[in-house]
Design a protein around this motif. Structure first.
Motif, PDB file in Angstrom:
ATOM      1  N   ALA A  18       0.844  -1.209   0.000  1.00 45.96           N
ATOM      2  CA  ALA A  18       0.000   0.000   0.000  1.00 45.96           C
ATOM      3  C   ALA A  18       0.875   1.253   0.000  1.00 45.96           C
ATOM      4  CB  ALA A  18      -0.929  -0.013   1.209  1.00 45.96           C
ATOM      5  N   ALA A  19       2.013   1.186   0.702  1.00 41.10           N
ATOM      6  CA  ALA A  19       2.925   2.350   0.736  1.00 41.10           C
ATOM      7  C   ALA A  19       3.426   2.648  -0.677  1.00 41.10           C
ATOM      8  CB  ALA A  19       4.092   2.071   1.684  1.00 41.10           C
ATOM      9  N   LEU A  20       3.851   1.605  -1.393  1.00 43.95           N
ATOM     10  CA  LEU A  20       4.358   1.819  -2.755  1.00 43.95           C
ATOM     11  C   LEU A  20       3.243   2.310  -3.668  1.00 43.95           C
ATOM     12  CD1 LEU A  20       6.690  -1.289  -3.188  1.00 43.95           C
ATOM     13  CD2 LEU A  20       7.343   1.023  -2.552  1.00 43.95           C
ATOM     14  N   ALA A  21       2.014   1.817  -3.418  1.00 42.29           N
ATOM     15  CA  ALA A  21       0.888   2.199  -4.275  1.00 42.29           C
ATOM     16  C   ALA A  21       0.506   3.673  -4.095  1.00 42.29           C
ATOM     17  CB  ALA A  21      -0.317   1.305  -3.990  1.00 42.29           C
ATOM     18  N   MET A  22       0.935   4.290  -2.994  1.00 40.66           N
ATOM     19  CA  MET A  22       0.611   5.721  -2.799  1.00 40.66           C
ATOM     20  C   MET A  22       1.317   6.571  -3.851  1.00 40.66           C
ATOM     21  SD  MET A  22       0.536   6.380   1.338  1.00 40.66           S
ATOM     22  CE  MET A  22       2.273   6.131   1.508  1.00 40.66           C
ATOM     23  N   GLY A  23       2.333   5.980  -4.485  1.00 44.56           N
ATOM     24  CA  GLY A  23       3.029   6.722  -5.534  1.00 44.56           C
ATOM     25  C   GLY A  23       4.032   7.687  -4.935  1.00 44.56           C
ATOM     26  N   ASN A  24       4.715   8.393  -5.829  1.00 45.26           N
ATOM     27  CA  ASN A  24       5.799   9.251  -5.360  1.00 45.26           C
ATOM     28  C   ASN A  24       5.317  10.519  -4.686  1.00 45.26           C
ATOM     29  OD1 ASN A  24       7.945   7.607  -6.045  1.00 45.26           O
ATOM     30  ND2 ASN A  24       7.706   8.158  -8.205  1.00 45.26           N
ATOM     31  N   ASP A  25       4.048  10.874  -4.927  1.00 47.34           N
ATOM     32  CA  ASP A  25       3.556  12.125  -4.347  1.00 47.34           C
ATOM     33  C   ASP A  25       3.664  12.116  -2.828  1.00 47.34           C
ATOM     34  OD1 ASP A  25       3.002  12.856  -6.835  1.00 47.34           O
ATOM     35  OD2 ASP A  25       0.800  12.784  -6.665  1.00 47.34           O
ATOM     36  N   PHE A  26       3.408  10.966  -2.229  1.00 50.37           N
ATOM     37  CA  PHE A  26       3.459  10.919  -0.769  1.00 50.37           C
ATOM     38  C   PHE A  26       4.865  11.285  -0.274  1.00 50.37           C
ATOM     39  CE2 PHE A  26       4.668   8.852   3.130  1.00 50.37           C
ATOM     40  CZ  PHE A  26       3.764   9.449   3.991  1.00 50.37           C
ATOM     41  N   VAL A  27       5.872  10.591  -0.825  1.00 51.10           N
ATOM     42  CA  VAL A  27       7.244  10.837  -0.336  1.00 51.10           C
ATOM     43  C   VAL A  27       7.674  12.265  -0.689  1.00 51.10           C
ATOM     44  CG1 VAL A  27       9.616   9.984  -0.247  1.00 51.10           C
ATOM     45  CG2 VAL A  27       7.750   8.396  -0.651  1.00 51.10           C
ATOM     46  N   ASP A  28       7.302  12.724  -1.881  1.00 49.34           N
ATOM     47  CA  ASP A  28       7.670  14.094  -2.256  1.00 49.34           C
ATOM     48  C   ASP A  28       7.076  15.098  -1.258  1.00 49.34           C
ATOM     49  OD1 ASP A  28       9.011  13.041  -4.382  1.00 49.34           O
ATOM     50  OD2 ASP A  28       7.496  13.544  -5.884  1.00 49.34           O
ATOM     51  N   GLY A  29       5.829  14.861  -0.854  1.00 48.64           N
ATOM     52  CA  GLY A  29       5.185  15.749   0.122  1.00 48.64           C
ATOM     53  C   GLY A  29       5.889  15.681   1.470  1.00 48.64           C
ATOM     54  N   LEU A  30       6.258  14.473   1.868  1.00 50.87           N
ATOM     55  CA  LEU A  30       6.969  14.295   3.136  1.00 50.87           C
ATOM     56  C   LEU A  30       8.298  15.061   3.107  1.00 50.87           C
ATOM     57  CD1 LEU A  30       7.207  12.733   5.864  1.00 50.87           C
ATOM     58  CD2 LEU A  30       8.284  10.875   4.590  1.00 50.87           C
ATOM     59  N   VAL A  31       9.009  14.949   1.991  1.00 50.97           N
ATOM     60  CA  VAL A  31      10.310  15.618   1.899  1.00 50.97           C
ATOM     61  C   VAL A  31      10.129  17.139   1.912  1.00 50.97           C
ATOM     62  CG1 VAL A  31      12.371  15.926   0.444  1.00 50.97           C
ATOM     63  CG2 VAL A  31      11.397  13.645   0.767  1.00 50.97           C
ATOM     64  N   GLN A  32       9.049  17.606   1.311  1.00 47.50           N
ATOM     65  CA  GLN A  32       8.790  19.062   1.366  1.00 47.50           C
ATOM     66  C   GLN A  32       8.576  19.514   2.803  1.00 47.50           C
ATOM     67  OE1 GLN A  32       5.489  20.418  -1.047  1.00 47.50           O
ATOM     68  NE2 GLN A  32       6.556  19.712  -2.890  1.00 47.50           N
ATOM     69  N   ARG A  33       7.824  18.724   3.564  1.00 48.66           N
ATOM     70  CA  ARG A  33       7.593  19.083   4.977  1.00 48.66           C
ATOM     71  C   ARG A  33       8.908  19.010   5.759  1.00 48.66           C
ATOM     72  NH1 ARG A  33       3.419  15.630   4.060  1.00 48.66           N
ATOM     73  NH2 ARG A  33       3.826  14.048   5.656  1.00 48.66           N
ATOM     74  N   LEU A  34       9.709  18.007   5.426  1.00 47.48           N
ATOM     75  CA  LEU A  34      11.004  17.864   6.107  1.00 47.48           C
ATOM     76  C   LEU A  34      11.917  19.048   5.807  1.00 47.48           C
ATOM     77  CD1 LEU A  34      12.202  14.201   5.590  1.00 47.48           C
ATOM     78  CD2 LEU A  34      11.908  15.395   7.752  1.00 47.48           C
ATOM     79  N   ARG A  35      11.837  19.513   4.554  1.00 45.60           N
ATOM     80  CA  ARG A  35      12.687  20.635   4.166  1.00 45.60           C
ATOM     81  C   ARG A  35      12.345  21.884   4.997  1.00 45.60           C
ATOM     82  NH1 ARG A  35      15.385  22.033  -0.643  1.00 45.60           N
ATOM     83  NH2 ARG A  35      14.482  20.282  -1.785  1.00 45.60           N
ATOM     84  N   VAL A  36      11.046  22.072   5.235  1.00 44.59           N
ATOM     85  CA  VAL A  36      10.626  23.212   6.064  1.00 44.59           C
ATOM     86  C   VAL A  36      11.242  23.064   7.465  1.00 44.59           C
ATOM     87  CG1 VAL A  36       8.620  24.296   7.181  1.00 44.59           C
ATOM     88  CG2 VAL A  36       8.496  23.589   4.765  1.00 44.59           C
ATOM     89  N   CYS A  37      11.170  21.842   8.008  1.00 47.48           N
ATOM     90  CA  CYS A  37      11.727  21.576   9.350  1.00 47.48           C
ATOM     91  C   CYS A  37      13.233  21.815   9.354  1.00 47.48           C
ATOM     92  CB  CYS A  37      11.463  20.128   9.754  1.00 47.48           C
ATOM     93  SG  CYS A  37       9.746  19.763  10.059  1.00 47.48           S
ATOM     94  N   ARG A  38      13.901  21.266   8.343  1.00 47.20           N
ATOM     95  CA  ARG A  38      15.362  21.403   8.279  1.00 47.20           C
ATOM     96  C   ARG A  38      15.750  22.876   8.220  1.00 47.20           C
ATOM     97  NH1 ARG A  38      19.179  20.810   3.028  1.00 47.20           N
ATOM     98  NH2 ARG A  38      17.677  22.392   2.395  1.00 47.20           N
ATOM     99  N   ASP A  39      15.088  23.625   7.328  1.00 48.76           N
ATOM    100  CA  ASP A  39      15.485  25.021   7.135  1.00 48.76           C
ATOM    101  C   ASP A  39      15.207  25.854   8.386  1.00 48.76           C
ATOM    102  OD1 ASP A  39      16.272  24.216   4.677  1.00 48.76           O
ATOM    103  OD2 ASP A  39      14.655  25.190   3.559  1.00 48.76           O
TER     104      ASP A  39
END
Ligand SMILES: Cc1ncc(COP(=O)(O)O)c(C=O)c1O
Length: 384
Positions: free
Chosen positions: A276-297
């Motif tokens: 199911a995680a893989l079926a979410m497609g890349n949008d999920f991980v891309d969104g997660l990384v965007q949120r992480l980038r906000v945290c990192r910065d």
């Protein structure tokens, strides 16, 4: 009991966490995980599998449909064929252990790039292998670099395995393609295996979709094992699900045997969560990384304003690795920060002597305001 095991260091991060037991108000950033729960689609898929009664032993190498989905996922990021090269494992750390069991026995020489998450070096030690450490080093701004020629000089015909984790936990240091090529070409000459821990490849803040991978430059025949995990990219740390990519030929069959003798197979309902995680497609991980980038910065911009703090912006991973002027004993400092100021960070010594004097701060949080609060506590501790 074996002396080797008795002599092994227990987790220094746990030691700091234990110092916080009497303080309910701690802001904890010590473990390598987000405080976000696993996406609902993943949890529901696992629940449905349990409802169907999928509670039996499965294939050693994992569900065929999950292996196929992983082969497709991998080829999307690293063009090539991965059919018959993937084993599903009971976590990334389990995949690392299987690779170690396959390649490094008692008395064998293993070279590891350090500082690093301690499991990478402790596993070969547990097997009775001899681990030679090659340190990456920080410059004055806290950017960590590898002397690739020094690494190459350490790897000889006697070296069975070189272990590299990139993007690196705890420093964020990441091998570039030139360094990867130099290392791979040298290992081809010495007959040395590369075990590449690439569990943070998607936690990448550069312009490419993921961090540089050995899979982009190696052939399917190279002595290369790449270790992956569902933990970080899909918020699934507690599920204990990972995978490994091995070369064509006999390696997969050998890993199948080792899985039989270690865990036999990953649980089927957990693997349905993975599907199911893989079926979410890349949008999920891309969104997660965007949120992480906000945290990192946010975290980095605040930390870099504190006088006496050295910290560089990490290109990948989940961590800021920082140093405080005049503080050499990271374990004592981390214990003091937690007991007197309610700030939970991991001591650099947990990642080997090369990390002494540094602290690791995991910035994966669904509430970036917590990070700011944490920096306020650090400033207070430093009497700023
Ligand atoms: C560098 C590295 N490799 C592997 C892992 C293993 O992840 P898991 O066992 O949760 O899949 C971790 C977890 O923190 C890690 O930091």
């Amino acid at each position: 009991m074996r002396d080797t095991v008795v002599a092994m260091q227990s987790s220094r991060i746990r030691e700091v966490a234990n110092a916080a037991l009497k303080n309910p108000d701690v802001l904890a950033f010590w473990f390598g995980e987000s405080d976000e729960v696993t996406p609902v689609a993943v949890r529901e898929a696992a629940a449905r599998s349990l409802e169907r009664g999928e509670t039996f032993y499965g294939h050693n190498l994992g569900l065929i449909e999950l292996r196929e989905a992983l082969a497709h996922y991998m080829s999307d990021f690293h063009p090539g064929g991965y059919a018959d090269r993937i084993a599903v494992t009971s976590s990334g750390v389990n995949a690392l252990m299987l690779a170690t069991q396959l390649l490094a026995g008692a008395g064998d020489e293993v070279v590891a790039v350090v500082p690093v998450w301690p499991n990478l070096t402790q596993q070969p030690t547990m097997m009775g292998a001899h681990v030679k450490r090659v340190g990456i080093t920080p410059d004055a701004d806290g950017v960590w670099r590898l002397d690739v020629q020094a690494l190459i000089a350490t790897i000889t015909d006697n070296t069975k395995v070189v272990l590299v984790n990139s993007p690196n936990n705890p420093t964020g240091w990441t091998l570039n393609v030139g360094e990867q090529r130099a290392l791979l070409e040298h290992c081809r000459r010495t007959g040395t295996w590369i075990v590449a821990d690439e569990v943070y490849e998607r936690m990448w803040f550069g312009t490419d979709r993921c961090a540089p991978s050995f899979l982009d430059i190696a052939t399917a025949q190279d002595r290369l094992i790449v270790v992956h995990s569902f933990s970080k990219s899909f918020l699934m740390t507690g599920w204990r699900l990972g995978w490994m990519v091995v070369p064509e030929g006999g390696a997969l069959a050998q890993i199948g045997k080792l899985i039989e003798f270690n865990t036999s197979c990953p649980p089927e309902f957990v693997q349905h969560g993975g599907l199911a995680a893989l079926a979410m497609g890349n949008d999920f991980v891309d969104g997660l990384v965007q949120r992480l980038r906000v945290c990192r910065d946010l975290l980095l911009s605040r930390l870099q304003q504190l006088p006496g703090v050295t910290v560089a912006v990490p290109p990948g991973g989940l961590y800021a690795f920082l140093k405080i002027e005049g503080q050499r004993d990271s374990l004592a400092l981390a214990k003091r920060l937690v007991s007197e100021h309610g700030l939970g960070l991991a001591p650099g010594i947990a990642f080997g002597p090369e990390g002494e004097g540094w602290l690791r701060w995991c910035f994966a949080s669904r509430a970036p305001g917590r990070l700011s609060q944490g920096v306020d506590r650090l400033a207070q501790a430093l009497k700023l």
